[in-house]
Design an enzyme around this catalytic site. Structure first.
Site, PDB file in Angstrom:
ATOM      1  N   TYR A  94       8.973  49.744 -34.617  1.00 48.16           N
ATOM      2  CA  TYR A  94       9.111  48.710 -35.470  1.00 48.16           C
ATOM      3  C   TYR A  94       9.393  47.340 -34.626  1.00 48.16           C
ATOM      4  O   TYR A  94       9.927  46.201 -35.300  1.00 48.16           O
ATOM      5  CB  TYR A  94       9.501  48.862 -36.577  1.00 48.16           C
ATOM      6  N   ASP A 106      14.029  61.941 -38.506  1.00 51.61           N
ATOM      7  CA  ASP A 106      13.583  62.717 -37.424  1.00 51.61           C
ATOM      8  C   ASP A 106      14.413  62.519 -35.961  1.00 51.61           C
ATOM      9  O   ASP A 106      14.489  63.671 -35.370  1.00 51.61           O
ATOM     10  CB  ASP A 106      12.017  62.605 -37.105  1.00 51.61           C
ATOM     11  N   HIS A 134       5.479  53.826 -28.687  1.00 53.85           N
ATOM     12  CA  HIS A 134       4.578  53.909 -29.895  1.00 53.85           C
ATOM     13  C   HIS A 134       4.772  52.829 -30.620  1.00 53.85           C
ATOM     14  O   HIS A 134       5.842  52.081 -30.984  1.00 53.85           O
ATOM     15  CB  HIS A 134       4.732  55.118 -30.620  1.00 53.85           C
ATOM     16  N   TYR A 193       4.288  49.834 -45.477  1.00 49.81           N
ATOM     17  CA  TYR A 193       5.634  50.159 -46.097  1.00 49.81           C
ATOM     18  C   TYR A 193       6.724  49.251 -45.197  1.00 49.81           C
ATOM     19  O   TYR A 193       7.759  49.201 -45.958  1.00 49.81           O
ATOM     20  CB  TYR A 193       5.651  51.547 -46.350  1.00 49.81           C
ATOM     21  N   ARG A 194       6.283  48.786 -44.022  1.00 48.28           N
ATOM     22  CA  ARG A 194       7.395  48.495 -43.216  1.00 48.28           C
ATOM     23  C   ARG A 194       6.374  47.841 -41.902  1.00 48.28           C
ATOM     24  O   ARG A 194       5.287  48.300 -41.703  1.00 48.28           O
ATOM     25  CB  ARG A 194       8.135  49.779 -42.721  1.00 48.28           C
TER      26      ARG A 194
END
Lengths: 519, 519
Positions: free
Chosen positions: B85, B144, B384, B467-468
C-alpha cells in the site's frame, strides 16, 4: 449556560407548511407527553416548545433546513422511551422535538447475511414482528423493555443481550442527515450501488459512524442491525448466591467464562433490591423511611428466592456444545459456597412461549414485563433515574463501586440501593444504579435527582465515569471527562461548530453545546 | 491536486533543535529507505523530504507544533511496513515523515482483563516477546507478517486472525496528538484516573476513536489492544477443494459456520496461484509471458497439494468443544465433492513450536515466512500491490468478484490472478488481490500499478469498494465513494479543516486533502 427560549412562531408556520398541520404539535396537553416521564409534575426544566413528526428522510432534511433558517434548536428521538435518562425531553427548554416515530419502516431483512435495515421509528416490537411475519429464522438482540426505538436505543449505547450485541456491536452502516440538511451514508454505503453497506463496518478513510452515537452531530435516518441465526438450542440460565460478599468471586468467575467465550451473551447481575422491585413492593417488607437494613434484605433474598445477587445469562448453539458449556459453568461457580445454577433448555424456535420475561428478553423476544420496577416506592407512579458508571470487570471494582454507591445512596438520599451490573463485554461492566422514587413525592424526587448528581461527582473522584447521562446532569457528567483541560470536549466542540455553525441540532446533548451557547 | 514541494530548510533546523540531530534524517541514501519499497528504482512520486524520529508524546507534540509554525506537511508511520500500500512513503512528496519507530514501549500487559497498551513503534514481534517474557498466558492476534507496528497496522484496518480480531475489534482506547499539538484521550481515558480506558470502547458523548483509522486527523501515540487467554486446545485447520467452481459452495458453507460461531477466527481462502507464490516460483511451472492457463493451474493444484482453493482457519477452546466443532465443520464441507478438511490439535502453550507458519500466525505467533510471496516473478526483487475490495460473504459475490478481477488482471495486465479472500467478519470479506510483479522490470511494474487503477474503477462500477488503498490510487479509490456528491468526503474535509487549519497532517491520506491543497 445560556438557555434562552427561542421564539418559534415563524418557524412553526414554516414546519407546518413543509410537513402538514398534522405533523406539528403545539398544544400544551399533547406536549406534556414529551416531558421527562419521571419529573415531578410542576418541574419544567426540559420542555419542548413544539414537536414535529417527519415521515421521510426528505422531511427530516426540510426540518433541519428550516431550523437553520429560523435558528431554532431541534432535539431528536426515535420512539422517545429513553426513560431513566430524560425520555423524549430536550436538554434545552423550548427546543422543537423532532419525533421520528412515523419513520417506522423495516426496510430490509437479509436472510443470507443475517441483518435488518430499519428507520429510526421502528421499535424493538416492530422489528421482532417483522422478522416473525416474514418467517425469518433470525433473532434480534433486544433490551429489557421492547417499546423503544432500535435506532434510538442503539445510538444511546443502550444495552441488549444476545451474543451479537456483546461489546455493543450490532449497528452496521448508517444514513445520516447532517446539521446542514445534507444526507450522508457511512462505510460502504458511501459508494453508489455497494451492497456491503450493512455487512462491513469501516470506511475507506476515517469511520465516522460512532460520532453519531450519544451525539448532536447528525440525525440517523437508517441503520443496519446485525441479527443472529436461530440456534438449535437456547439455554437461559440463572445463578444465585446468598452472601453479599459473594459478589467479587461471582464477577471474577464470570470474567474468565466470558474471556474464553463460554458465555457469549451479555449477562445481568442483580442485587436483591433490584430484583425485589420487579417482583414485589417495598411496603410488603419494610415500612421504615430509612433504607432497608441488611437483615430485611436477607429475608427478601430468601423469601423471594433471589439471593443477595442473582445473575441471568444464556447459552445459544448446538445442544452438545450448550451441554458442555453448562457443565463448565456449573463447575466454575461451584467454588462459591451455596451458589446455585439452574435453567432449562428450549428449542431455538420455541423461545416466544417461555413464561419468564427475562428468558424471553435474552432469547430476543421483546416484552414490557419488568417495567413495574419503578412501582417500588409508590404504586403506579414510580420513577427511576439511571446512574450508570463503567468499570473494569473485576471483583475489586465491583466491590469498590458497590460500597461507594450504596453508601452514598443510603446515607445521602435515604433511598434503597438497587443495582444491576451489566458486563457489556468480557472486560468491563456498566453499573446500572436504579434510583427509584415516587414521582408524586416532590421531596423524594428532588432528593433522587440531587443524589444522582452527587454520585456523578463522587464516582469520578474514584475514577468511574458514566456511560450515558440523564438530561439533568449531562453537563456535570461530561465535566468529569476533563483530561488535559477537557481536550475531548473541545475536540467534539470543534467538530460541532464546523458541522453545525448555527448550533441548531440538539444543543447540550451529552454536554456538547454549540459555540453560541457556550461560555 | 496541488503537490507543491515545501522548502524545509528552516523547519529542519527547528526539528533538529527540538529532537536532536540524531532524530532528523536528511541524507538521500537513508531517505531512500522510506520509499514505497516496491516502486521502480527511478520513480519518485512519493518521496520524503526528511524523516524525524520522536521518542515521546512530548516530542510528537513538538513536531506537530513546529510543522504548524513552518507550514510543513508531515506524514506518520508506526514501523513503516505498510507494504503493498506504499510502505512508509508519504502521499505528498517532500513531506516530512514522522517515524514513530522509537516509541516502542509496551506500556502495560493486563492479565486480569487480557489487554496490552502499546506505543506506535511496538511491532507485533515486540508485543509477542513482551507477553512471553512476562510469562503471561495471553495471545495477541497477529497479521501474516510480524514486522509491522501493532498500532500502525491496526489503524490501517489491517487484518489479523484470532477470534478477538473478528470484525476488527481489538483496539480499545486511544491517546492522540491532534493537529494542534494537543493530546486527547478517548473513551474512559478522557477521565483522569479512570481505569476502564482500555476495557470499554465508547465515550460519554460521540466516540471519535474510529476517526483516527486510515486518517489524517491525529497521531495515535498509545492504544489498548485486546488479547485472548491461551485456550486449552488450539486446532489449526485446512480445507482444500479441487474445482475452481467449488468457491461459491465453500463460501456459503463458511458463512453459516461463522454466523453460528462455530468458526470464530478470521479465515483466509487462497487460490492456487497465491498459495503457489509462497511455496514456489513461477518459472518452475510455466515460461509463457501470458497468464498461466487453467490446465497448468490444475497441475500446480495437484502437485503442490493446495487445490484450486485452500482455506486456513482455526478453533480455540476446551478440547471437547473443539472436537464437536471440528466434526460439524467436516460434515458441513462434506457436501462439496472432494473437499478435504485436516489439521492437528495442539496444546495452547505449544503453538510456538508448530512448523507451519500459517498455523503459528493463527495461533498468535508472529513470523515472516510467507514474505517470499513477492518473489513469484523475479526472485529477490519481487513486489506486490494490494487491491482489496470488500463484498458480502456470499458465493454469488465471491464468484462475481473473482470473474471480474481475474478477467481484468489476465486480460489487461497479462498477470496471474493471485487472490486471498479474507472474511473479516461473518457477513463480509475483503478480496485481497495480490498484483505480483518484478520490481526490476519497469514495464511490468508500470503495468501492475496501472492495472490496479483499472481495477479500482471497474470494481466500483459493480459496487465493490476498497477497504484500504495504495498511495498511488488513494484519490481514485476515494473518488468512488461518491454518494450524494461525495457527502462522506466533504464531511471528513469539514472536520479536517476545523482540526487542522494549516493542513499539516498527512495531506492526501485516503483521499482527504486540506483546504489549501483541494481544488
Amino acid at each position: 449556560m445560556a438557555t434562552t427560549i427561542p421564539d418559534l412562531t415563524r418557524a412553526l408556520d414554516a414546519f407546518t407548511e413543509a410537513l402538514g398541520a398534522d405533523a406539528v404539535i403545539t398544544d400544551d396537553t399533547r406536549l406534556r407527553e414529551f416531558r421527562d416521564p419521571f419529573a415531578y409534575a410542576t418541574w419544567d426544566d426540559f420542555t419542548a416548545g413544539a414537536v414535529v413528526m417527519p415521515r421521510s428522510v426528505e422531511e427530516v432534511q426540510a426540518v433541519v433546513r428550516l431550523a437553520n433558517e429560523h435558528r431554532v434548536p431541534i432535539w431528536t428521538h426515535g420512539a422517545g422511551m429513553n426513560n431513566g435518562y430524560g425520555g423524549p425531553a430536550p436538554r434545552l427548554s423550548g427546543s422543537v422535538v423532532v419525533s421520528l416515530r412515523r419513520m417506522n419502516r423495516v426496510l430490509e431483512i437479509d436472510d443470507e447475511c443475517a441483518y435488518a435495515v430499519v428507520e429510526p421509528g421502528v421499535r424493538w416490537f416492530d422489528l421482532y414482528d417483522a422478522i416473525q411475519a416474514g418467517g425469518h429464522k433470525l433473532m434480534v438482540s433486544v433490551p429489557d423493555l421492547g417499546w423503544g426505538s432500535v435506532v434510538g436505543n442503539t445510538l444511546e449505547n443502550g444495552v441488549t443481550y444476545l451474543p451479537t450485541a456483546n461489546d455493543m456491536a450490532v449497528a452496521c452502516g448508517l444514513e445520516v442527515v447532517l446539521p446542514s440538511g445534507e444526507v450522508m451514508r457511512t462505510g460502504m454505503g458511501a459508494m453508489p450501488g455497494n451492497k456491503a453497506w450493512h455487512v462491513y463496518k469501516r470506511s475507506l478513510g476515517p469511520s465516522p459512524d460512532h460520532l453519531f452515537f450519544q451525539s448532536n452531530l447528525g440525525i440517523v435516518t437508517r441503520m443496519g442491525v446485525w441479527l443472529m441465526p436461530q440456534p438449535e438450542c437456547y439455554l437461559p440460565l440463572w445463578l444465585r448466591v446468598w452472601n453479599e460478599d459473594d459478589l467479587p468471586a461471582l464477577v471474577e468467575t464470570l470474567r474468565g467464562l466470558m474471556l474464553d467465550r463460554t458465555i457469549e451473551n451479555v449477562p445481568q447481575i442483580w442485587n436483591t433490591i433490584s430484583f425485589a422491585s420487579v417482583m414485589s413492593s417495598r411496603h410488603l417488607w419494610y415500612d421504615g423511611a430509612e433504607p432497608i437494613p441488611d437483615p430485611v434484605i436477607d429475608r427478601m433474598a430468601r423469601e423471594l428466592e433471589v439471593g443477595r445477587w442473582m445473575m441471568r445469562f444464556a447459552l445459544y448453539g448446538d445442544e452438545p456444545i450448550v451441554d458442555l458449556k453448562r457443565r463448565k459453568i456449573e463447575e466454575a461457580f461451584a467454588r462459591i459456597p451455596g451458589a446455585e445454577v439452574w435453567g432449562e433448555k428450549c428449542a431455538g424456535d420455541r423461545i416466544a412461549a417461555l413464561e419468564n420475561p427475562h428468558e424471553r428478553v435474552q432469547g430476543g423476544v421483546p416484552n414490557l414485563d419488568i417495567n413495574q420496577m419503578t412501582g417500588w416506592y409508590g404504586g403506579e407512579e414510580g420513577g427511576h433515574i439511571g446512574f450508570s458508571p463503567v468499570a473494569r470487570l473485576t471483583g475489586r471494582d465491583a466491590v469498590a463501586l458497590r460500597d461507594l454507591l450504596r453508601g452514598l445512596i443510603e446515607r445521602e438520599a435515604g433511598l434503597d440501593y438497587a443495582a444491576v451490573l451489566i458486563p457489556t463485554n468480557a472486560r468491563s461492566f456498566v453499573h446500572i444504579t436504579l434510583i427509584i422514587f415516587d414521582t408524586k413525592d416532590e421531596a423524594q424526587a428532588r432528593r433522587a435527582y440531587d443524589t444522582s448528581k452527587l454520585l456523578v461527582r463522587e464516582s469520578a473522584k474514584h475514577g468511574y465515569g458514566e456511560y450515558r447521562a440523564h438530561l439533568d446532569f449531562m453537563d456535570l457528567a461530561s465535566e468529569q471527562y476533563s483530561f488535559n483541560d477537557h481536550a475531548y470536549r473541545r475536540f467534539v466542540e470543534t467538530i460541532k461548530d464546523a458541522l453545525d455553525p448555527n448550533g441548531i441540532l440538539s444543543p447540550g446533548k451529552q454536554g456538547i453545546w454549540p459555540r453560541s451557547l457556550r461560555d
